[in-house]
Design a protein around this motif. Structure first.
Motif, mmCIF file in Angstrom:
data_model
loop_
_atom_site.group_PDB
_atom_site.id
_atom_site.type_symbol
_atom_site.label_atom_id
_atom_site.label_comp_id
_atom_site.label_asym_id
_atom_site.label_seq_id
_atom_site.Cartn_x
_atom_site.Cartn_y
_atom_site.Cartn_z
ATOM 1 N N ARG A 63 -10.016 4.364 2.586
ATOM 2 C CA ARG A 63 -10.064 3.366 2.189
ATOM 3 C C ARG A 63 -9.202 2.196 2.919
ATOM 4 O O ARG A 63 -9.242 0.790 3.772
ATOM 5 C CB ARG A 63 -9.846 2.622 0.651
ATOM 6 C CG ARG A 63 -10.648 1.713 0.035
ATOM 7 C CD ARG A 63 -11.265 0.933 -1.235
ATOM 8 N NE ARG A 63 -10.256 1.338 -1.857
ATOM 9 C CZ ARG A 63 -9.938 2.466 -2.556
ATOM 10 N NH1 ARG A 63 -10.841 2.947 -3.224
ATOM 11 N NH2 ARG A 63 -8.787 1.914 -3.855
ATOM 12 N N HIS A 64 -7.661 3.031 2.532
ATOM 13 C CA HIS A 64 -6.807 1.861 2.972
ATOM 14 C C HIS A 64 -6.449 2.531 4.281
ATOM 15 O O HIS A 64 -5.012 3.264 4.878
ATOM 16 C CB HIS A 64 -5.005 1.778 2.789
ATOM 17 C CG HIS A 64 -5.438 1.190 0.851
ATOM 18 N ND1 HIS A 64 -5.642 0.237 1.223
ATOM 19 C CD2 HIS A 64 -6.296 1.904 0.114
ATOM 20 C CE1 HIS A 64 -5.839 -0.684 -0.761
ATOM 21 N NE2 HIS A 64 -6.316 0.361 -1.073
ATOM 22 N N LYS A 65 -6.871 1.830 5.493
ATOM 23 C CA LYS A 65 -5.993 1.980 7.477
ATOM 24 C C LYS A 65 -5.155 1.858 7.262
ATOM 25 O O LYS A 65 -4.514 2.352 8.629
ATOM 26 C CB LYS A 65 -7.624 1.572 7.983
ATOM 27 C CG LYS A 65 -9.167 2.008 7.424
ATOM 28 C CD LYS A 65 -9.442 3.791 7.418
ATOM 29 C CE LYS A 65 -10.886 3.889 7.214
ATOM 30 N NZ LYS A 65 -10.914 5.047 7.082
ATOM 31 N N GLU A 66 -4.458 1.144 6.919
ATOM 32 C CA GLU A 66 -3.681 0.386 7.222
ATOM 33 C C GLU A 66 -2.531 1.317 7.364
ATOM 34 O O GLU A 66 -1.149 0.844 7.947
ATOM 35 C CB GLU A 66 -3.340 -0.687 6.506
ATOM 36 C CG GLU A 66 -2.450 -1.170 4.837
ATOM 37 C CD GLU A 66 -4.193 -1.097 4.430
ATOM 38 O OE1 GLU A 66 -3.841 -1.421 2.883
ATOM 39 O OE2 GLU A 66 -4.722 -0.795 4.511
ATOM 40 N N VAL A 67 -2.436 2.467 6.549
ATOM 41 C CA VAL A 67 -1.392 3.509 6.089
ATOM 42 C C VAL A 67 -0.437 4.342 7.622
ATOM 43 O O VAL A 67 0.802 4.486 7.411
ATOM 44 C CB VAL A 67 -1.210 3.851 5.283
ATOM 45 C CG1 VAL A 67 -2.184 2.998 3.585
ATOM 46 C CG2 VAL A 67 -2.290 5.554 5.015
ATOM 47 N N THR A 96 0.766 -1.590 -0.104
ATOM 48 C CA THR A 96 0.003 -0.310 -0.387
ATOM 49 C C THR A 96 0.870 0.965 -0.268
ATOM 50 O O THR A 96 0.369 2.331 -0.862
ATOM 51 C CB THR A 96 -0.693 0.285 1.242
ATOM 52 O OG1 THR A 96 -1.835 -1.197 1.401
ATOM 53 C CG2 THR A 96 -2.174 0.877 0.985
ATOM 54 N N PHE A 142 -8.280 6.943 -2.599
ATOM 55 C CA PHE A 142 -7.862 5.114 -2.075
ATOM 56 C C PHE A 142 -6.867 5.308 0.033
ATOM 57 O O PHE A 142 -7.640 4.117 0.900
ATOM 58 C CB PHE A 142 -6.960 4.705 -2.777
ATOM 59 C CG PHE A 142 -5.291 3.907 -2.336
ATOM 60 C CD1 PHE A 142 -5.405 2.972 -3.334
ATOM 61 C CD2 PHE A 142 -4.630 4.847 -1.641
ATOM 62 C CE1 PHE A 142 -4.376 1.934 -3.005
ATOM 63 C CE2 PHE A 142 -3.508 3.338 -1.224
ATOM 64 C CZ PHE A 142 -3.586 2.137 -2.401
#
Length: 465
Positions: A409-413, A373, A406
């Motif tokens: 949507r991508h909480k892991e960053v 990511t 984006f």
């Protein structure tokens, strides 16, 4: 089975060691059970592809014969014995990898068994081995101490009434201790910087004063780490001393310590650069180049994708484009296969972007699916800059909206999300400014300067000139 302790241990056995371990596990000295050797034969083909590992019942029949009644306890016992064989193999390999220490242990056995003639000859050989050894680190000093101690103990057994020359044994032990103490202190300082914790360094202040008083920095294993500790603890002029000592003595350390020492230098350069000392960026690249030339920054032939990207970034920032291209191309195959194409195309795209070959950069960025990511965000950032600099404003607006989605949507960053959110926000504000809006432009520039968490801050500020 694939999540068992045994399977994880077996997966560390290199393909080049398979035959060696096969002989080891069949040796009656280390293993008397045929089922243990059969279990190794059944598991070894699946170590690289654990998803194809057959169920326990199938493994059991391969070991004990087709149609054998499945006994989970018997299989677990067999696994336990194979695990012990693996541990014995690891010990043996470790012993073989240090031939000097192995020979010192042999001399000790000769002494304990009263084989004085063999002991004397072996000690002469050990002395020659130590003199010819390529390394002069703390482990070398420890081996030298062990050898001298063996000679002292042998002499003590034969000449109980005479004064014995123990001073040399004591002095060598002291050097080994000081070298190891300094090395551990450097590791502790590095951990303090990363994990924001404090360590009790014990007698280290007294040890440093003793080293200075006795002028022991000429001992390689002590001097290099002495200067490293002074550098890491902020001593004035210590970087120059460490740099000179490391350049002169790096080859006297084994690969794992060379990597450790180079990382001390690299991390110091990063800290200095972050504190505003611009010249340390070039110094950082010099140390990376040393580690790449000797390949000590690779682990089992593999270069971390993070190191790959960091080195490429340094070369690009320093405008050393020719070397950057050589590096990106030459170390592509040193990356993990699963990460190879994405990281290669991304870094080549950044290089072409810096050369202002925007069409080539776009083509490279479109070649790979970025499963990582953060790498995907970095690639989207290069696209953002290309669209802005080629004045593709409609495409840029669409890209900025997609980038915002984006990030959401991508909480892991994690904390990186804020940096990229601010980049998108500021680019939108910058492109919305009407021509001649001088005051608004000055306010936006000031806001960017005062915002801590923003990706590509220097690039953003560069668009105000």
């Amino acid at each position: 089975m694939k999540d068992s302790r045994l399977f994880k241990m077996l997966q560390t056995i290199e393909k080049s060691e398979f035959r060696e371990f096969g002989k080891f596990v069949r040796s009656p000295f280390f293993n008397l059970r045929e089922d243990v050797a059969q279990l190794w034969e059944a598991l070894s083909p699946h170590l690289a592809q654990p998803e194809k590992l057959p169920p326990k019942q199938v493994l059991f029949e391969k070991i004990y014969g087709e149609g054998a009644f499945f006994d989970d306890h018997a299989l677990r016992m067999c696994m336990s014995f194979l695990g012990k064989a693996v541990e014995a193999f690891f010990i043996q390999k470790n012993f073989q990898n240090n031939p000097v220490r192995a020979q010192i242990h042999l001399a000790s056995e000769y002494r304990n068994r009263g084989l004085d003639q063999f002991f004397s000859k072996k000690q002469q050989e050990n002395r020659a081995l130590l003199d010819a050894a390529p390394h002069r680190n703390a482990d070398h000093l420890a081996d030298l101490y062990s050898m001298k101690l063996e000679s002292f103990l042998a002499a003590a057994a034969q000449k109980r009434t005479e004064a014995l020359p123990f001073q040399e044994v004591h002095d060598t032990f002291e050097l080994a201790f000081l070298a190891q103490k300094l090395r551990q202190a450097c590791v502790a300082l590095s951990h303090q910087a990363v994990f924001r914790t404090d360590y009790d360094f014990g007698i280290l202040p007294e040890a440093l004063a003793y080293i200075e008083r006795r002028d022991l920095v000429g001992e390689v294993a002590i001097g290099v780490y002495y200067y490293a500790f002074r550098m890491l603890s902020g001593g004035a002029g210590a970087y120059a001393d460490f740099s000179a000592a490391l350049a002169k003595n790096l080859a006297f350390f084994p690969e794992n310590e060379q990597r450790e020492l180079l990382l001390h230098a690299i991390n110091h350069c990063i800290k200095q650069y972050n504190d505003g000392n611009q010249s340390f960026l070039a110094e950082e690249l010099i140390w990376y180049k040393k580690g790449l030339e000797s390949r000590v920054l690779l682990s089992n032939g593999v270069l971390s994708r993070f190191t790959y990207r960091n080195v490429a970034t340094l070369a690009l920032v320093l405008k050393d484009f020719e070397w950057a291209e050589d590096f990106i191309q030459n170390f592509k195959n040193s990356l993990e296969p699963s990460q190879r194409e994405a990281n290669f195309s991304f870094n080549m795209a950044r290089l072409e972007y810096e050369r202002k070959n925007y069409r080539t950069a776009l083509g490279l960025l479109q070649q790979s699916d970025y499963e990582d990511t953060l790498l995907a965000l970095a690639a989207k950032t290069v696209l953002l800059k290309i669209f802005y600099e080629t004045n593709e404003m409609d495409v840029l607006d669409s890209h900025l909206d997609a980038m915002q989605a984006f990030i959401r949507r991508h909480k892991e960053v994690g904390y990186h999300a804020e940096n990229y959110r601010q980049l998108v926000r500021f680019v939108k504000m910058l492109t919305a400014l009407p021509p001649g809006a001088t005051l608004e432009k000055q306010k936006l520039r000031q806001e960017i300067e005062e915002t801590k968490a923003v990706a590509e801050k220097n690039w953003l500020l560069g668009n105000f000139y």
